[in-house]
Scaffold this motif. Sequence first.
Motif, short mmCIF file in Angstrom:
data_model
loop_
_atom_site.label_atom_id
_atom_site.label_comp_id
_atom_site.label_asym_id
_atom_site.label_seq_id
_atom_site.Cartn_x
_atom_site.Cartn_y
_atom_site.Cartn_z
N ILE A 98 -6.60 -20.05 8.13
CA ILE A 98 -5.44 -19.31 7.63
C ILE A 98 -5.24 -20.30 6.57
O ILE A 98 -4.67 -20.92 7.26
N VAL A 99 -4.82 -19.91 5.09
CA VAL A 99 -4.61 -20.97 4.26
C VAL A 99 -4.00 -19.67 3.29
O VAL A 99 -3.90 -18.91 2.96
N PRO A 100 -2.85 -20.32 1.87
CA PRO A 100 -1.95 -19.61 0.85
C PRO A 100 -3.20 -18.40 0.90
O PRO A 100 -4.26 -19.00 0.16
N GLY A 101 -2.64 -17.82 0.36
CA GLY A 101 -3.22 -16.44 -0.34
C GLY A 101 -2.30 -15.27 -0.30
O GLY A 101 -2.27 -15.39 0.42
N ALA A 102 -3.82 -14.20 0.17
CA ALA A 102 -3.01 -13.30 -0.19
C ALA A 102 -2.68 -12.37 0.82
O ALA A 102 -1.02 -11.34 0.95
N THR A 103 -2.85 -12.85 2.23
CA THR A 103 -1.85 -12.44 3.18
C THR A 103 -2.10 -13.46 4.33
O THR A 103 -3.14 -14.20 4.13
N GLY A 119 1.99 -17.35 -2.74
CA GLY A 119 0.75 -17.08 -1.62
C GLY A 119 1.37 -17.15 -0.02
O GLY A 119 0.34 -17.31 1.23
N VAL A 120 2.41 -17.08 0.19
CA VAL A 120 2.95 -16.65 1.78
C VAL A 120 2.93 -15.12 1.82
O VAL A 120 4.00 -14.74 1.54
N ASP A 121 2.90 -14.86 3.28
CA ASP A 121 3.10 -13.54 3.95
C ASP A 121 4.71 -13.24 4.36
O ASP A 121 5.18 -14.00 5.38
N LEU A 122 5.75 -12.65 3.76
CA LEU A 122 6.36 -12.67 3.91
C LEU A 122 7.26 -12.29 5.49
O LEU A 122 7.86 -13.32 5.95
N ASN A 123 6.09 -11.65 6.24
CA ASN A 123 6.44 -10.74 6.97
C ASN A 123 6.02 -11.98 7.96
O ASN A 123 6.18 -11.33 9.52
N HIS A 124 5.60 -13.36 8.22
CA HIS A 124 5.28 -14.93 9.00
C HIS A 124 5.70 -15.13 9.02
O HIS A 124 6.09 -16.54 9.31
N ASN A 125 7.36 -15.36 7.89
CA ASN A 125 7.88 -16.20 7.55
C ASN A 125 9.44 -16.21 7.82
O ASN A 125 10.06 -17.49 7.69
N TYR A 126 9.75 -15.75 9.42
CA TYR A 126 11.02 -15.83 10.10
C TYR A 126 10.55 -17.11 10.63
O TYR A 126 9.98 -17.01 11.48
N ASP A 127 11.77 -17.12 11.18
CA ASP A 127 11.84 -18.17 12.27
C ASP A 127 12.10 -17.53 13.91
O ASP A 127 12.79 -16.97 13.91
N ALA A 128 10.41 -16.96 14.61
CA ALA A 128 10.55 -16.20 15.01
C ALA A 128 8.79 -16.40 15.88
O ALA A 128 8.09 -15.65 15.54
#
Length: 315
Positions: free
Chosen positions: A185-190, A162-171
Amino acid sequence: MAAKRKVEIDRSKALLDFSVQADYETVSAFVDTMNERYSFLSVTSIGETILGKKIFMLSLGNRNAAKSVLYVASHHGAEWITTLILLRFVNEVCEYYKAGKQPFGVNMQALLSARCIHVVPLLNADGVDIQINGVSEDCILYDRLNKMSGGNYSMWKANARGVDLNHNYDAGFYEYKKLESENGIVPGATRYGGEAPFSEPETGALANYIRYDEAVGMVISLHTSGNEIYYSSGGYAPKGALSIARRLARLSGYKLSQPEGLAAYGGLTDWFIKEFDRPSFTVECGKDKTPISERKYFELYASVREMLMCAPVMI
């Protein structure tokens, strides 16, 4: 959950038919076919997803080149049409190279002797499978996924946690966490960015590869949709990035844009610019609502085809 129909690949065609849904089994079959066909194509894995699927990397050209370009597709499960775009691109480059042809004036044999093109066609294989096929009861994360989604995966973009990968980078990650809280916003679709930067094996694997390969001079990440190109992070663009972005825009017909709101945090483009100060671009393909039908794959590919072919000569 209905039984999945196995996709049969017609291997007699030089250019394969990619107008199919790009789940992991189907993509694996395409990758295997091209790996068997082209001796000059290198196929490796840079890691595994949460559910143990390989994260393929397809490489063409001089592995010792001073500069290389990296293309990435399917950060988001529902955006799997971008995987079809990159698979078609690899297939065409291989055929042009083999035949000694020069698409759009690019001499492929000269290009691939001086550059290396790396392609990660399916970063979020779990998320793509979830969006296309749903989740079977024997999946170790079935209960968690069912709770997060309510059983509806039609718009699923995240990975299997449930993690949006394009918000998971260190920036801008921790600034984004504040926005998550403010927006519920919580773990889920986006949109959920995870517990920490690179907490997910998919983003960790990609970042580790980029750190390892010092030759990566430019990154292009394909998404849907909007027919636009992002070339900066927080208003900053590396030296030469705007000039390249303008050329990419001319070749594709896409407009140049600045990410706004939640989209401006934690993405691959943001991190690559922040970490390496080199050009990186997010390309939003197509105009249709995501997920875009596989029947539109060639229309989208045609819009970015020249851009993908010519980008490696721009660094």
